[in-house]
Each structure stands twice: as C-alpha cells, then as structure tokens.
Write a protein that holds these residues in place. Structure first.
Motif, mmCIF file in Angstrom:
data_model
loop_
_atom_site.group_PDB
_atom_site.id
_atom_site.type_symbol
_atom_site.label_atom_id
_atom_site.label_comp_id
_atom_site.label_asym_id
_atom_site.label_seq_id
_atom_site.Cartn_x
_atom_site.Cartn_y
_atom_site.Cartn_z
ATOM 1 N N ARG A 3 0.814 -1.060 -0.011
ATOM 2 C CA ARG A 3 0.003 -0.189 0.195
ATOM 3 C C ARG A 3 0.934 1.210 0.284
ATOM 4 N NH1 ARG A 3 -3.118 2.953 4.219
ATOM 5 N NH2 ARG A 3 -4.472 4.229 2.997
ATOM 6 N N PHE A 4 1.991 1.220 0.700
ATOM 7 C CA PHE A 4 2.750 2.341 0.817
ATOM 8 C C PHE A 4 3.344 2.618 -0.450
ATOM 9 C CE2 PHE A 4 7.085 4.143 1.341
ATOM 10 C CZ PHE A 4 6.877 5.228 2.092
ATOM 11 N N ARG A 5 3.706 1.503 -1.348
ATOM 12 C CA ARG A 5 4.410 1.853 -2.460
ATOM 13 C C ARG A 5 3.360 2.263 -3.719
ATOM 14 N NH1 ARG A 5 9.269 0.154 -3.949
ATOM 15 N NH2 ARG A 5 10.632 -0.934 -2.518
ATOM 16 N N ASN A 6 2.018 1.795 -3.417
ATOM 17 C CA ASN A 6 1.020 2.492 -4.216
ATOM 18 C C ASN A 6 0.674 3.833 -4.077
ATOM 19 O OD1 ASN A 6 0.938 -0.161 -5.792
ATOM 20 N ND2 ASN A 6 -0.727 -0.802 -4.229
ATOM 21 N N VAL A 7 0.727 4.185 -2.953
ATOM 22 C CA VAL A 7 0.105 5.389 -2.346
ATOM 23 C C VAL A 7 1.315 6.569 -2.883
ATOM 24 C CG1 VAL A 7 -0.218 6.893 -0.597
ATOM 25 C CG2 VAL A 7 -1.346 4.796 -0.512
ATOM 26 N N GLU A 55 8.477 -1.178 8.974
ATOM 27 C CA GLU A 55 7.032 -1.593 8.870
ATOM 28 C C GLU A 55 6.128 -0.264 9.507
ATOM 29 O OE1 GLU A 55 3.849 -4.054 7.151
ATOM 30 O OE2 GLU A 55 5.985 -4.261 6.997
ATOM 31 N N GLU A 56 6.288 -0.083 10.688
ATOM 32 C CA GLU A 56 5.635 0.843 11.438
ATOM 33 C C GLU A 56 5.674 2.253 10.692
ATOM 34 O OE1 GLU A 56 7.286 0.038 15.267
ATOM 35 O OE2 GLU A 56 5.883 -1.460 15.638
ATOM 36 N N ALA A 57 6.963 2.565 10.293
ATOM 37 C CA ALA A 57 7.096 3.656 9.724
ATOM 38 C C ALA A 57 6.430 3.884 8.434
ATOM 39 C CB ALA A 57 8.613 3.899 9.589
ATOM 40 N N MET A 58 6.292 2.971 7.762
ATOM 41 C CA MET A 58 5.526 3.209 6.489
ATOM 42 C C MET A 58 3.975 3.111 7.152
ATOM 43 S SD MET A 58 6.966 0.372 3.882
ATOM 44 C CE MET A 58 7.396 -0.979 4.941
ATOM 45 N N ARG A 59 3.513 2.595 8.189
ATOM 46 C CA ARG A 59 2.286 2.717 8.471
ATOM 47 C C ARG A 59 1.875 3.993 8.945
ATOM 48 N NH1 ARG A 59 2.315 -1.196 12.314
ATOM 49 N NH2 ARG A 59 2.252 -2.720 10.700
ATOM 50 N N HIS A 60 2.888 4.755 9.652
ATOM 51 C CA HIS A 60 2.783 6.079 10.149
ATOM 52 C C HIS A 60 2.657 6.879 8.994
ATOM 53 C CE1 HIS A 60 3.228 5.712 14.477
ATOM 54 N NE2 HIS A 60 4.347 5.164 14.444
ATOM 55 N N ALA A 61 3.386 6.828 7.983
ATOM 56 C CA ALA A 61 3.370 7.582 6.736
ATOM 57 C C ALA A 61 2.168 7.604 5.992
ATOM 58 C CB ALA A 61 4.471 7.213 5.704
ATOM 59 N N LEU A 62 1.476 6.284 6.051
ATOM 60 C CA LEU A 62 0.037 6.155 5.409
ATOM 61 C C LEU A 62 -0.987 6.876 6.264
ATOM 62 C CD1 LEU A 62 0.650 2.633 4.204
ATOM 63 C CD2 LEU A 62 0.179 4.492 2.790
#
Length: 98
Positions: free
Chosen positions: A51-55, A80-87
C-alpha cells in the motif's frame, strides 16, 4: 491396402509428434512461469509496504526510502511501523481537505 496403412502410420506418427510438441511447449511454459513466480530472490511484500508503494508511487524510490528513514527516526520504530505512520499521516491530510 499396404499403401493406405503406411500412409495412416505416417500420419499417426506426425500427429503424435505434433501432440507431443504441443504438450512439451505447455509444460515448458508452466515450468518457466512457476520458476518466475517462486523466484526466491523476489521478496514478498507486506500489505503495508504494498500500500505504501502504491500510495507514494509518484515518488522516486530514493525519496520513499528517505521518507521511511525519517519516520523511523521520528517515531523510533521499525520500517513497517514507519510506513504505517506515513500512510496514516497521509490519510489524515486527505481527510482534512474534505
């Protein structure tokens, strides 16, 4: 009669060879696809990373990695948590403009 049986035998041999070639080609295609799909070098991505790569697809890979590193430092967490925070931050920004 002997000529007819010889002709049928030749046709049968040609047909069998053609069928064997088609089956071999199909098996080869399946084997190549299977190897490509199960390539051990291709690491699987979590749903969060996908999802991070798509967004953030419009960003360069270098910029995405810098963003992840920034969130890792900011929240003292793993990738993983960093990508979740960014999203989550992006989702909050999107909702604030509605």
């Amino acid at each position: 009669m002997h000529e007819i049986t010889a002709l049928l035998r030749d046709n049968l041999t040609s047909t069998a060879l053609a069928a064997a070639a088609v089956i071999f080609a199909c098996l080869l295609a399946l084997a190549v696809n299977g190897v490509r799909l199960r390539n051990p070098l291709r690491r699987s991505m979590s749903t969060t990373e996908l999802r991070f790569r798509n967004v953030f697809a419009m960003m360069s890979e270098e910029r995405r990695q810098a963003m992840i590193a920034s969130y890792v430092r900011k929240y003292n967490c793993n990738r993983e948590e960093a990508m979740r925070h960014a999203l989550e931050q992006r989702d909050r920004d999107v909702r604030s403009w509605r």
